[in-house]
Motif scaffolding. Structure first.
Motif, PDB file in Angstrom:
ATOM      1  N   TYR A  57       0.833  -1.186   0.000  1.00 27.81           N
ATOM      2  CA  TYR A  57       0.000   0.000   0.000  1.00 27.81           C
ATOM      3  C   TYR A  57       0.878   1.250   0.000  1.00 27.81           C
ATOM      4  O   TYR A  57       1.979   1.256   0.555  1.00 27.81           O
ATOM      5  CB  TYR A  57      -0.891   0.051   1.252  1.00 27.81           C
ATOM      6  CG  TYR A  57      -1.881  -1.082   1.342  1.00 27.81           C
ATOM      7  CD1 TYR A  57      -1.514  -2.310   1.872  1.00 27.81           C
ATOM      8  CD2 TYR A  57      -3.192  -0.923   0.896  1.00 27.81           C
ATOM      9  CE1 TYR A  57      -2.418  -3.359   1.952  1.00 27.81           C
ATOM     10  CE2 TYR A  57      -4.107  -1.962   0.980  1.00 27.81           C
ATOM     11  CZ  TYR A  57      -3.707  -3.169   1.508  1.00 27.81           C
ATOM     12  OH  TYR A  57      -4.609  -4.193   1.592  1.00 27.81           O
ATOM     13  N   ARG A 106       9.311   5.046   4.893  1.00 28.67           N
ATOM     14  CA  ARG A 106       9.028   6.427   4.497  1.00 28.67           C
ATOM     15  C   ARG A 106       9.950   6.784   3.353  1.00 28.67           C
ATOM     16  O   ARG A 106      11.161   6.846   3.527  1.00 28.67           O
ATOM     17  CB  ARG A 106       9.257   7.366   5.690  1.00 28.67           C
ATOM     18  CG  ARG A 106       9.197   8.839   5.340  1.00 28.67           C
ATOM     19  CD  ARG A 106       7.812   9.321   5.046  1.00 28.67           C
ATOM     20  NE  ARG A 106       6.906   9.184   6.173  1.00 28.67           N
ATOM     21  CZ  ARG A 106       5.596   9.412   6.104  1.00 28.67           C
ATOM     22  NH1 ARG A 106       5.053   9.754   4.946  1.00 28.67           N
ATOM     23  NH2 ARG A 106       4.836   9.278   7.162  1.00 28.67           N
ATOM     24  N   PHE A 122       0.039  -5.499   9.370  1.00 30.44           N
ATOM     25  CA  PHE A 122       0.879  -4.519   8.694  1.00 30.44           C
ATOM     26  C   PHE A 122       2.251  -4.397   9.338  1.00 30.44           C
ATOM     27  O   PHE A 122       2.404  -4.519  10.561  1.00 30.44           O
ATOM     28  CB  PHE A 122       0.198  -3.153   8.712  1.00 30.44           C
ATOM     29  CG  PHE A 122      -0.878  -3.008   7.679  1.00 30.44           C
ATOM     30  CD1 PHE A 122      -2.113  -3.600   7.857  1.00 30.44           C
ATOM     31  CD2 PHE A 122      -0.638  -2.293   6.519  1.00 30.44           C
ATOM     32  CE1 PHE A 122      -3.112  -3.481   6.899  1.00 30.44           C
ATOM     33  CE2 PHE A 122      -1.621  -2.162   5.557  1.00 30.44           C
ATOM     34  CZ  PHE A 122      -2.856  -2.760   5.746  1.00 30.44           C
ATOM     35  N   GLY A 123       3.224  -4.085   8.489  1.00 31.39           N
ATOM     36  CA  GLY A 123       4.549  -3.720   8.965  1.00 31.39           C
ATOM     37  C   GLY A 123       4.594  -2.247   9.330  1.00 31.39           C
ATOM     38  O   GLY A 123       3.620  -1.520   9.138  1.00 31.39           O
ATOM     39  N   PRO A 124       5.731  -1.789   9.848  1.00 38.32           N
ATOM     40  CA  PRO A 124       5.854  -0.391  10.292  1.00 38.32           C
ATOM     41  C   PRO A 124       5.978   0.610   9.156  1.00 38.32           C
ATOM     42  O   PRO A 124       5.842   1.811   9.385  1.00 38.32           O
ATOM     43  CB  PRO A 124       7.124  -0.409  11.141  1.00 38.32           C
ATOM     44  CG  PRO A 124       7.923  -1.531  10.563  1.00 38.32           C
ATOM     45  CD  PRO A 124       6.939  -2.566  10.129  1.00 38.32           C
ATOM     46  N   GLY A 125       6.234   0.135   7.943  1.00 41.01           N
ATOM     47  CA  GLY A 125       6.301   1.034   6.802  1.00 41.01           C
ATOM     48  C   GLY A 125       7.705   1.523   6.478  1.00 41.01           C
ATOM     49  O   GLY A 125       8.615   1.485   7.319  1.00 41.01           O
ATOM     50  N   GLY A 170      -1.753  12.305   5.473  1.00 45.55           N
ATOM     51  CA  GLY A 170      -3.122  12.714   5.759  1.00 45.55           C
ATOM     52  C   GLY A 170      -4.187  11.921   5.041  1.00 45.55           C
ATOM     53  O   GLY A 170      -5.374  12.267   5.135  1.00 45.55           O
ATOM     54  N   GLN A 171      -3.792  10.865   4.351  1.00 40.62           N
ATOM     55  CA  GLN A 171      -4.768  10.049   3.622  1.00 40.62           C
ATOM     56  C   GLN A 171      -4.713   8.605   4.091  1.00 40.62           C
ATOM     57  O   GLN A 171      -3.772   8.188   4.768  1.00 40.62           O
ATOM     58  CB  GLN A 171      -4.486  10.116   2.120  1.00 40.62           C
ATOM     59  CG  GLN A 171      -4.613  11.503   1.535  1.00 40.62           C
ATOM     60  CD  GLN A 171      -4.347  11.512   0.042  1.00 40.62           C
ATOM     61  OE1 GLN A 171      -4.457  10.486  -0.618  1.00 40.62           O
ATOM     62  NE2 GLN A 171      -4.002  12.673  -0.481  1.00 40.62           N
ATOM     63  N   GLY A 172      -5.731   7.839   3.717  1.00 36.55           N
ATOM     64  CA  GLY A 172      -5.700   6.416   3.987  1.00 36.55           C
ATOM     65  C   GLY A 172      -4.801   5.705   2.980  1.00 36.55           C
ATOM     66  O   GLY A 172      -4.502   6.237   1.914  1.00 36.55           O
ATOM     67  N   PRO A 173      -4.341   4.506   3.321  1.00 35.07           N
ATOM     68  CA  PRO A 173      -3.509   3.739   2.392  1.00 35.07           C
ATOM     69  C   PRO A 173      -4.258   3.413   1.105  1.00 35.07           C
ATOM     70  O   PRO A 173      -5.472   3.203   1.125  1.00 35.07           O
ATOM     71  CB  PRO A 173      -3.196   2.464   3.174  1.00 35.07           C
ATOM     72  CG  PRO A 173      -3.384   2.822   4.609  1.00 35.07           C
ATOM     73  CD  PRO A 173      -4.492   3.824   4.618  1.00 35.07           C
ATOM     74  N   LEU A 224       4.427   7.011   2.663  1.00 34.83           N
ATOM     75  CA  LEU A 224       4.742   5.864   3.525  1.00 34.83           C
ATOM     76  C   LEU A 224       4.277   4.616   2.773  1.00 34.83           C
ATOM     77  O   LEU A 224       3.117   4.531   2.361  1.00 34.83           O
ATOM     78  CB  LEU A 224       4.001   5.992   4.859  1.00 34.83           C
ATOM     79  CG  LEU A 224       4.235   4.891   5.893  1.00 34.83           C
ATOM     80  CD1 LEU A 224       5.671   4.925   6.418  1.00 34.83           C
ATOM     81  CD2 LEU A 224       3.246   5.031   7.059  1.00 34.83           C
ATOM     82  N   GLN A 266       0.677   5.227   1.255  1.00 35.88           N
ATOM     83  CA  GLN A 266      -0.096   6.147   2.079  1.00 35.88           C
ATOM     84  C   GLN A 266       0.523   7.534   2.012  1.00 35.88           C
ATOM     85  O   GLN A 266       1.594   7.774   2.587  1.00 35.88           O
ATOM     86  CB  GLN A 266      -0.176   5.670   3.527  1.00 35.88           C
ATOM     87  CG  GLN A 266      -1.109   6.526   4.379  1.00 35.88           C
ATOM     88  CD  GLN A 266      -1.232   6.030   5.810  1.00 35.88           C
ATOM     89  OE1 GLN A 266      -0.364   5.338   6.330  1.00 35.88           O
ATOM     90  NE2 GLN A 266      -2.336   6.379   6.466  1.00 35.88           N
ATOM     91  N   LEU A 297       3.532   0.725   2.906  1.00 35.64           N
ATOM     92  CA  LEU A 297       3.189  -0.297   3.886  1.00 35.64           C
ATOM     93  C   LEU A 297       3.020  -1.646   3.217  1.00 35.64           C
ATOM     94  O   LEU A 297       2.443  -1.727   2.134  1.00 35.64           O
ATOM     95  CB  LEU A 297       1.878   0.067   4.592  1.00 35.64           C
ATOM     96  CG  LEU A 297       1.870   1.370   5.383  1.00 35.64           C
ATOM     97  CD1 LEU A 297       0.445   1.832   5.647  1.00 35.64           C
ATOM     98  CD2 LEU A 297       2.600   1.187   6.712  1.00 35.64           C
ATOM     99  N   PHE A 305      -4.234   0.706  -2.147  1.00 28.78           N
ATOM    100  CA  PHE A 305      -3.772  -0.616  -2.551  1.00 28.78           C
ATOM    101  C   PHE A 305      -2.952  -0.531  -3.830  1.00 28.78           C
ATOM    102  O   PHE A 305      -3.409   0.011  -4.834  1.00 28.78           O
ATOM    103  CB  PHE A 305      -5.002  -1.514  -2.748  1.00 28.78           C
ATOM    104  CG  PHE A 305      -4.725  -2.892  -3.273  1.00 28.78           C
ATOM    105  CD1 PHE A 305      -5.145  -3.259  -4.528  1.00 28.78           C
ATOM    106  CD2 PHE A 305      -4.067  -3.836  -2.497  1.00 28.78           C
ATOM    107  CE1 PHE A 305      -4.931  -4.546  -5.013  1.00 28.78           C
ATOM    108  CE2 PHE A 305      -3.849  -5.124  -2.957  1.00 28.78           C
ATOM    109  CZ  PHE A 305      -4.276  -5.476  -4.228  1.00 28.78           C
TER     110      PHE A 305
END
Lengths: 111, 113
Positions: free
Chosen positions: B35, B109, B104-107, B40-43, B88, B37, B90, B45
């Motif tokens: 994903y 950046r 989920f993993g920590p992502g 300020g937004q949702g992830p 980010l 992200q 993910l 796909f």
């Protein structure tokens, strides 16, 4: 095309209050709906998963409901604590393995 | 039980470069999803891999590509980086596709300058 909306975008409450976060989706043909918590700059932590055949799920102080026919889900948090401060995201999974997320509700619980 | 891990944590790249992000699945999971992200937004796909095959793709251009290995770890490759790719990233692992919770993993950046 599935659209997921979360209201409100931000919420600030005093510690101890019960609260409800809302999630709506436009296409009821979903496999499941999942609620996540995200701390700033971090990954997502799964809170509750509701299969399409289920109406609600509970975990501790959290309760999530699902009404597929109306395209709505709510996340109820009882006796909120400052540690609950985070962004809460809902996501619906469709048959094509595409999980659609809302933009989230940013919750602040004040001591 | 080992959770989902991602590397690197942070990355800075220049526009036009290529980047590879890595993800190790949670033990026992054979499905990995990626994903993006934005702030300020949702992830959103990107795609999913199940048993080393792409098993669904979101609305991302072909310069976003992936791999899944026999141990179910995964890579996300992005070619010809653009400024809007800053986000980010993910990854999430799960059991059999379509019916199980995603973890989920920590992502990672990624910043593109």
């Amino acid at each position: 095309k599935q659209e997921v909306t979360q209201i409100p975008a931000a919420l600030s409450v005093p510690e101890g209050e019960n609260l409800v976060l809302n999630c709506s989706f436009t296409d009821s043909a979903i496999y499941n709906l999942q609620w996540f918590r995200q701390d700033p700059g971090k990954g997502l932590t799964s809170l509750l998963l509701i299969q399409s055949s289920q109406r609600e799920q509970t975990s501790g102080r959290l309760n999530a409901s699902l009404d597929k026919s109306s395209g709505r889900s709510t996340l109820y948090i009882a006796a909120s604590q400052p540690g609950d401060s985070a962004t809460y995201l809902c996501a619906v999974e469709e048959g094509n393995n595409d999980m659609r997320f809302g933009a989230g509700t940013r919750l602040t619980v004040k001591p | 039980e080992t959770g989902v891990t991602q590397s690197p944590t942070h990355l800075i790249k220049t526009r036009g470069q290529q980047v590879t992000l890595r993800c190790s699945s949670q033990s026992g999971h054979n499905t990995v999803s990626w994903y993006q992200q934005a702030l300020g937004q949702g992830p959103q796909f990107i795609f999913q891999y199940y048993r080393e095959e792409e098993n669904g793709r979101g609305n991302f251009p072909p310069r976003f590509s992936g791999l899944q290995f026999p141990n179910y770890s995964s890579e996300l490759n992005v070619n010809a980086l653009e400024l809007d790719d800053s986000a980010l990233y993910l990854c999430a692992s799960s059991g059999p596709s379509g019916a199980y919770e995603q973890y989920f993993g920590p992502g990672t950046r990624l910043t593109v300058t």
